[in-house]
Structure formats: structure tokens, C-alpha cells
Write an enzyme that holds these catalytic residues in place. Sequence first.
Site, PDB file in Angstrom:
ATOM      1  N   GLY A  25      48.831  46.286  56.358  1.00  0.00           N
ATOM      2  CA  GLY A  25      48.219  47.110  55.106  1.00  0.00           C
ATOM      3  C   GLY A  25      48.639  48.677  55.242  1.00  0.00           C
ATOM      4  O   GLY A  25      48.987  49.204  56.502  1.00  0.00           O
ATOM      5  N   ASN A  26      48.328  49.246  54.398  1.00  0.00           N
ATOM      6  CA  ASN A  26      48.848  50.792  54.160  1.00  0.00           C
ATOM      7  C   ASN A  26      48.073  51.278  52.811  1.00  0.00           C
ATOM      8  O   ASN A  26      47.868  50.702  51.833  1.00  0.00           O
ATOM      9  CB  ASN A  26      50.257  51.257  54.285  1.00  0.00           C
ATOM     10  CG  ASN A  26      51.160  50.017  53.433  1.00  0.00           C
ATOM     11  OD1 ASN A  26      51.404  50.077  52.281  1.00  0.00           O
ATOM     12  ND2 ASN A  26      51.670  49.208  54.078  1.00  0.00           N
ATOM     13  N   GLY A  42      51.526  50.876  62.607  1.00  0.00           N
ATOM     14  CA  GLY A  42      51.103  50.351  64.008  1.00  0.00           C
ATOM     15  C   GLY A  42      49.699  50.746  64.233  1.00  0.00           C
ATOM     16  O   GLY A  42      49.206  50.931  65.655  1.00  0.00           O
ATOM     17  N   GLU A  72      56.282  50.908  54.618  1.00  0.00           N
ATOM     18  CA  GLU A  72      56.014  50.525  53.158  1.00  0.00           C
ATOM     19  C   GLU A  72      55.555  51.642  52.337  1.00  0.00           C
ATOM     20  O   GLU A  72      54.910  51.370  51.026  1.00  0.00           O
ATOM     21  CB  GLU A  72      55.316  49.334  53.014  1.00  0.00           C
ATOM     22  CG  GLU A  72      55.832  48.303  53.671  1.00  0.00           C
ATOM     23  CD  GLU A  72      55.091  46.831  53.469  1.00  0.00           C
ATOM     24  OE1 GLU A  72      53.834  47.084  53.279  1.00  0.00           O
ATOM     25  OE2 GLU A  72      55.793  45.753  53.426  1.00  0.00           O
ATOM     26  N   HIS A  91      47.573  48.971  49.588  1.00  0.00           N
ATOM     27  CA  HIS A  91      48.299  47.811  49.929  1.00  0.00           C
ATOM     28  C   HIS A  91      47.962  47.013  50.928  1.00  0.00           C
ATOM     29  O   HIS A  91      47.821  47.511  51.966  1.00  0.00           O
ATOM     30  CB  HIS A  91      49.819  48.112  50.029  1.00  0.00           C
ATOM     31  CG  HIS A  91      50.728  46.725  50.488  1.00  0.00           C
ATOM     32  ND1 HIS A  91      50.657  45.585  49.897  1.00  0.00           N
ATOM     33  CD2 HIS A  91      51.613  46.808  51.721  1.00  0.00           C
ATOM     34  CE1 HIS A  91      51.426  44.754  50.569  1.00  0.00           C
ATOM     35  NE2 HIS A  91      51.831  45.529  51.645  1.00  0.00           N
ATOM     36  N   HIS A  93      46.799  42.322  52.402  1.00  0.00           N
ATOM     37  CA  HIS A  93      46.854  41.068  52.383  1.00  0.00           C
ATOM     38  C   HIS A  93      45.731  40.238  52.312  1.00  0.00           C
ATOM     39  O   HIS A  93      45.467  39.552  53.220  1.00  0.00           O
ATOM     40  CB  HIS A  93      47.816  40.730  53.504  1.00  0.00           C
ATOM     41  CG  HIS A  93      49.001  41.657  53.765  1.00  0.00           C
ATOM     42  ND1 HIS A  93      49.585  41.832  55.125  1.00  0.00           N
ATOM     43  CD2 HIS A  93      49.875  42.072  52.989  1.00  0.00           C
ATOM     44  CE1 HIS A  93      50.482  42.446  55.088  1.00  0.00           C
ATOM     45  NE2 HIS A  93      50.689  42.553  53.821  1.00  0.00           N
ATOM     46  N   HIS A 153      53.878  37.836  49.800  1.00  0.00           N
ATOM     47  CA  HIS A 153      53.396  38.850  50.531  1.00  0.00           C
ATOM     48  C   HIS A 153      51.942  39.476  50.453  1.00  0.00           C
ATOM     49  O   HIS A 153      51.308  39.442  51.560  1.00  0.00           O
ATOM     50  CB  HIS A 153      54.300  40.170  50.141  1.00  0.00           C
ATOM     51  CG  HIS A 153      54.317  41.288  50.924  1.00  0.00           C
ATOM     52  ND1 HIS A 153      55.431  42.253  50.808  1.00  0.00           N
ATOM     53  CD2 HIS A 153      53.509  41.825  51.670  1.00  0.00           C
ATOM     54  CE1 HIS A 153      55.055  43.271  51.644  1.00  0.00           C
ATOM     55  NE2 HIS A 153      54.069  43.072  52.224  1.00  0.00           N
TER      56      HIS A 153
END
Length: 217
Positions: A25-26, A42, A72, A91, A93, A153
Site C-alpha cells: 500500500g501507499n 518498505g 507506485e 492505494h 489491497h 491488484h
Amino acid sequence: MPMKKEFVNICNKLYEKEFVAAYDGNISVRLDSEKILVTPSGKNKGELTEQDLVVCDMDGKLIEGSGKVSTEVKIHLLVYSNRPEINSVVHCHPVYSTALASTIGFEVPVFPEVVLTLGKIPLCSYATPSTEALPESMLPYIEYANVFLLQNHGAVSVGKNLKDAYYKMEKLEHAAKSYCIAKSVGSLRALSPSELQELYDIAESTYGLRIDKRNKY
């Protein structure tokens, strides 16, 4: 609440709700016309600190902080360059949203409150993570969508601020979970074209959503 503290709180929530795992994620927020605050690569979102955060320019180059800008970040920069009213991007998942992104997407509109608050939910074509192809897969929907499913994704949400973007992701995942459960129970009762149009009209006039008139739900 100070910006960085709120930012870290949102990251922690994403991890607590299992919208992300490990280092996934970001998240970002627009600081001004030339800089964004973004999560580094990371770093676990549940362990993130204010000191871990980095600032980059609109080309994705690091200008503040000691970490590495998320690979990303291209997703975030695409949104900011095309949507001046958007100030935050998430963003991640989430399990149910990612399951739908990897199979059928939201095939039909079912939940009126989701239409009112999120609008249309596109399923973007598959693209390799961290490449230019990933943000390009969002381009057909970038002017209108508030949330995006990325095929095989995950998901992206955008908002006027950090909380707005986060709550849209939370709403998306709740809708995806309900959709999956409903589909497992029986046939979905899709909203009719007239019901949907009435909702779109309210979404535009009351909630200020952009609705793409060119495409079906």
C-alpha cells in the site's frame, strides 16, 4: 490535528482493518502545487512514524526525508495532475475489493448508498505494478472516478483530504464484502436504469460527484 500525525493515523487504520499486509500500500496528500507527502517504500503501515514520511515533487523525485519514495507514486501523480480538486490518494489491497478486482468487478449496481457516495466503480485493465502502464490503466476513468479497482491488484480511492480518501476506501471495501456475500446467497437484484439515473442526479446535485455520462455503470 497536525498533517503528519493524521497521515500516520490513517496508515495505522489501513493496517488495523487489514486493507494492507506487510509493506503493501501507499498513501499521499498534496501539500501544495509542487509537493506531496507520501509513504516510503518498505515500511509497514501499522508501524509507520512521522519521521518515516517523505516528500517528493510532481515528478516523483525525493526532496525531503531519508526513505525511498514509493514505487507506485506514479498512481498518485496521475491523479493530482488530472484532478485539481483532489488532495489525497489511498492505494491498498483490501481483501473483498481485491477479490472483485481479480474476478468480476462490480458487474451491476446494487447498493444505492454506494452510488450516491462513490459513483461508478470502474475495473481498470491489468497492468504491471510500479510501471507507467499502471497509472495509464486508470486514464479512461480519471476525470470521474472516486474509487478504482485495479485488475488482479487492488484498489485506489481519491478525496478532497486524507479522511475523505480513507473513508471512500472503507466504503468501497464494505460494499465489496456485501456484494460478495449477496452473490453467494442468490441472484443480485440490480438497480434499474431509471433508479440508477435518479441516484446519479442526486449524486451530482447533492454530493457534488462527477458522473461519467459516456459509459454504463
